[in-house]
Design a protein around this motif. Sequence first.
Motif, PDB file in Angstrom:
ATOM      1  N   PHE A 287     -33.420 124.622  51.185  1.00 61.59           N
ATOM      2  CA  PHE A 287     -33.286 126.046  51.527  1.00 61.59           C
ATOM      3  C   PHE A 287     -32.605 126.226  52.874  1.00 61.59           C
ATOM      4  N   SER A 288     -31.675 127.179  52.943  1.00 59.12           N
ATOM      5  CA  SER A 288     -31.041 127.565  54.199  1.00 59.12           C
ATOM      6  C   SER A 288     -30.615 129.014  54.082  1.00 59.12           C
ATOM      7  N   GLY A 289     -30.269 129.627  55.190  1.00 58.47           N
ATOM      8  CA  GLY A 289     -29.815 131.006  55.164  1.00 58.47           C
ATOM      9  C   GLY A 289     -30.948 131.996  55.284  1.00 58.47           C
ATOM     10  N   VAL A 290     -30.674 133.213  54.828  1.00 54.28           N
ATOM     11  CA  VAL A 290     -31.637 134.316  54.925  1.00 54.28           C
ATOM     12  C   VAL A 290     -31.703 134.989  53.562  1.00 54.28           C
ATOM     13  N   VAL A 291     -32.917 135.115  53.014  1.00 55.92           N
ATOM     14  CA  VAL A 291     -33.086 135.794  51.732  1.00 55.92           C
ATOM     15  C   VAL A 291     -34.233 136.808  51.847  1.00 55.92           C
ATOM     16  N   PRO A 292     -34.088 137.946  51.181  1.00 62.94           N
ATOM     17  CA  PRO A 292     -35.162 138.947  51.250  1.00 62.94           C
ATOM     18  C   PRO A 292     -36.324 138.582  50.335  1.00 62.94           C
ATOM     19  N   PHE A 293     -37.497 139.087  50.664  1.00 64.42           N
ATOM     20  CA  PHE A 293     -38.614 139.047  49.718  1.00 64.42           C
ATOM     21  C   PHE A 293     -39.058 140.490  49.515  1.00 64.42           C
ATOM     22  N   TYR A 294     -39.652 140.734  48.364  1.00 66.92           N
ATOM     23  CA  TYR A 294     -39.902 142.107  47.928  1.00 66.92           C
ATOM     24  C   TYR A 294     -41.381 142.384  47.741  1.00 66.92           C
TER      25      TYR A 294
ATOM     26  N   GLU B  75     -31.004 153.576  27.918  1.00 71.60           N
ATOM     27  CA  GLU B  75     -30.769 154.163  29.225  1.00 71.60           C
ATOM     28  C   GLU B  75     -31.434 155.515  29.403  1.00 71.60           C
ATOM     29  N   ASP B  76     -31.703 156.229  28.326  1.00 76.14           N
ATOM     30  CA  ASP B  76     -32.287 157.553  28.474  1.00 76.14           C
ATOM     31  C   ASP B  76     -33.799 157.517  28.658  1.00 76.14           C
ATOM     32  N   GLU B  77     -34.439 156.360  28.410  1.00 75.01           N
ATOM     33  CA  GLU B  77     -35.878 156.241  28.606  1.00 75.01           C
ATOM     34  C   GLU B  77     -36.163 155.754  30.023  1.00 75.01           C
ATOM     35  N   PRO B  78     -37.228 156.277  30.665  1.00 73.09           N
ATOM     36  CA  PRO B  78     -37.570 155.799  32.007  1.00 73.09           C
ATOM     37  C   PRO B  78     -38.119 154.374  31.929  1.00 73.09           C
ATOM     38  N   SER B  79     -37.857 153.604  32.951  1.00 73.76           N
ATOM     39  CA  SER B  79     -38.307 152.216  33.011  1.00 73.76           C
ATOM     40  C   SER B  79     -39.765 152.163  33.445  1.00 73.76           C
ATOM     41  N   ASN B  80     -40.531 151.257  32.840  1.00 69.73           N
ATOM     42  CA  ASN B  80     -41.928 151.060  33.241  1.00 69.73           C
ATOM     43  C   ASN B  80     -42.066 149.965  34.288  1.00 69.73           C
ATOM     44  N   GLU B  81     -40.930 149.367  34.704  1.00 67.65           N
ATOM     45  CA  GLU B  81     -40.980 148.308  35.714  1.00 67.65           C
ATOM     46  C   GLU B  81     -41.317 148.912  37.064  1.00 67.65           C
ATOM     47  N   PRO B  82     -42.064 148.182  37.888  1.00 66.13           N
ATOM     48  CA  PRO B  82     -42.386 148.698  39.215  1.00 66.13           C
ATOM     49  C   PRO B  82     -41.124 148.750  40.089  1.00 66.13           C
ATOM     50  N   GLU B  83     -41.120 149.679  41.021  1.00 66.90           N
ATOM     51  CA  GLU B  83     -40.029 149.808  41.977  1.00 66.90           C
ATOM     52  C   GLU B  83     -40.173 148.694  43.004  1.00 66.90           C
ATOM     53  N   SER B  84     -39.072 148.034  43.376  1.00 68.14           N
ATOM     54  CA  SER B  84     -39.179 146.967  44.371  1.00 68.14           C
ATOM     55  C   SER B  84     -38.575 147.415  45.691  1.00 68.14           C
ATOM     56  N   ASN B  85     -39.206 147.026  46.750  1.00 70.97           N
ATOM     57  CA  ASN B  85     -38.765 147.325  48.107  1.00 70.97           C
ATOM     58  C   ASN B  85     -38.693 146.035  48.895  1.00 70.97           C
ATOM     59  N   ILE B  86     -37.678 145.921  49.757  1.00 69.10           N
ATOM     60  CA  ILE B  86     -37.596 144.737  50.620  1.00 69.10           C
ATOM     61  C   ILE B  86     -38.721 144.830  51.644  1.00 69.10           C
ATOM     62  N   SER B  87     -39.552 143.793  51.687  1.00 71.26           N
ATOM     63  CA  SER B  87     -40.659 143.747  52.640  1.00 71.26           C
ATOM     64  C   SER B  87     -40.308 142.919  53.865  1.00 71.26           C
ATOM     65  N   GLY B  88     -39.314 142.066  53.742  1.00 73.04           N
ATOM     66  CA  GLY B  88     -38.938 141.206  54.850  1.00 73.04           C
ATOM     67  C   GLY B  88     -37.964 140.148  54.377  1.00 73.04           C
ATOM     68  N   TYR B  89     -37.845 139.098  55.183  1.00 74.17           N
ATOM     69  CA  TYR B  89     -36.876 138.051  54.890  1.00 74.17           C
ATOM     70  C   TYR B  89     -37.497 136.684  55.151  1.00 74.17           C
ATOM     71  N   ILE B  90     -37.036 135.718  54.369  1.00 77.43           N
ATOM     72  CA  ILE B  90     -37.388 134.324  54.597  1.00 77.43           C
ATOM     73  C   ILE B  90     -36.175 133.710  55.280  1.00 77.43           C
ATOM     74  N   ILE B  91     -36.407 133.085  56.429  1.00 78.49           N
ATOM     75  CA  ILE B  91     -35.327 132.623  57.297  1.00 78.49           C
ATOM     76  C   ILE B  91     -35.265 131.097  57.284  1.00 78.49           C
ATOM     77  N   GLY B  92     -34.097 130.554  56.968  1.00 74.93           N
ATOM     78  CA  GLY B  92     -33.925 129.103  56.931  1.00 74.93           C
ATOM     79  C   GLY B  92     -33.515 128.503  58.262  1.00 74.93           C
ATOM     80  N   ILE B  93     -33.646 129.249  59.341  1.00 72.79           N
ATOM     81  CA  ILE B  93     -33.286 128.786  60.682  1.00 72.79           C
ATOM     82  C   ILE B  93     -34.571 128.689  61.492  1.00 72.79           C
ATOM     83  N   PRO B  94     -34.862 127.514  62.089  1.00 70.69           N
ATOM     84  CA  PRO B  94     -36.120 127.362  62.831  1.00 70.69           C
ATOM     85  C   PRO B  94     -36.219 128.322  64.010  1.00 70.69           C
TER      86      PRO B  94
END
Length: 193
Positions: free
Chosen positions: A23-30, A51-70
């Motif tokens: 792992f390296s770089g920066v990736v978000p977690f939700y 497409e005309d039906e609403p999705s039952n999937e939960p809405e995702s929000n970025i909560s933060g990031y996982i950083i591959g740099i010490p």
Amino acid sequence: MKAVPKVNTDGLYIEDTLVDDAFSGVVPFYSYMEQGITDVLSTTESVTQPEDEPSNEPESNISGYIIGIPVTPGLFRPRFDLAAWNAYETALTAAHDSFQQALSGWHALPEEQRGDMPVLESPPQPTLWIEGLTPEEIEELTRPQPIEPNEMDRLGSEMVTRELEALELRQQNEAQGAQIVGLELRLLSLENS
């Protein structure tokens, strides 16, 4: 597996998390929001819906990031500079694109006109971990705190005070005893005369 820092959306260090060694770089977690409940981490299966039906999937929000740099050691409250990271990523992409163009142009030339092969010149990585506290907050943290005595210290202090009082009383007793002896000697000398 290796431990890497996890930060919130402001870049402030939260905790370490385990990731693959590559792992390296920066990736978000939700976090997922479902029926008013926030910060519930879950996985959902992808279901294709019209497409005309609403999705039952939960809405995702970025909560933060996982950083591959010490994290840089010596910081009181480490903060990852996300803006500097994005600028660095943009500069890396621009340098790579420029290198690809130069390399394509070099390959397009006849061999006798090519010269030296172009070299990828990456921009230097900026300082990405910075102090998350203000100088005033750091001063407050590093100021010597008054030490409250524990029970042993308090009892020891009281014992020393009592011993000093006892010593003072002994000295007063000796002084009064000497006065009494002096008075008795005077009285004896008066009786003998």
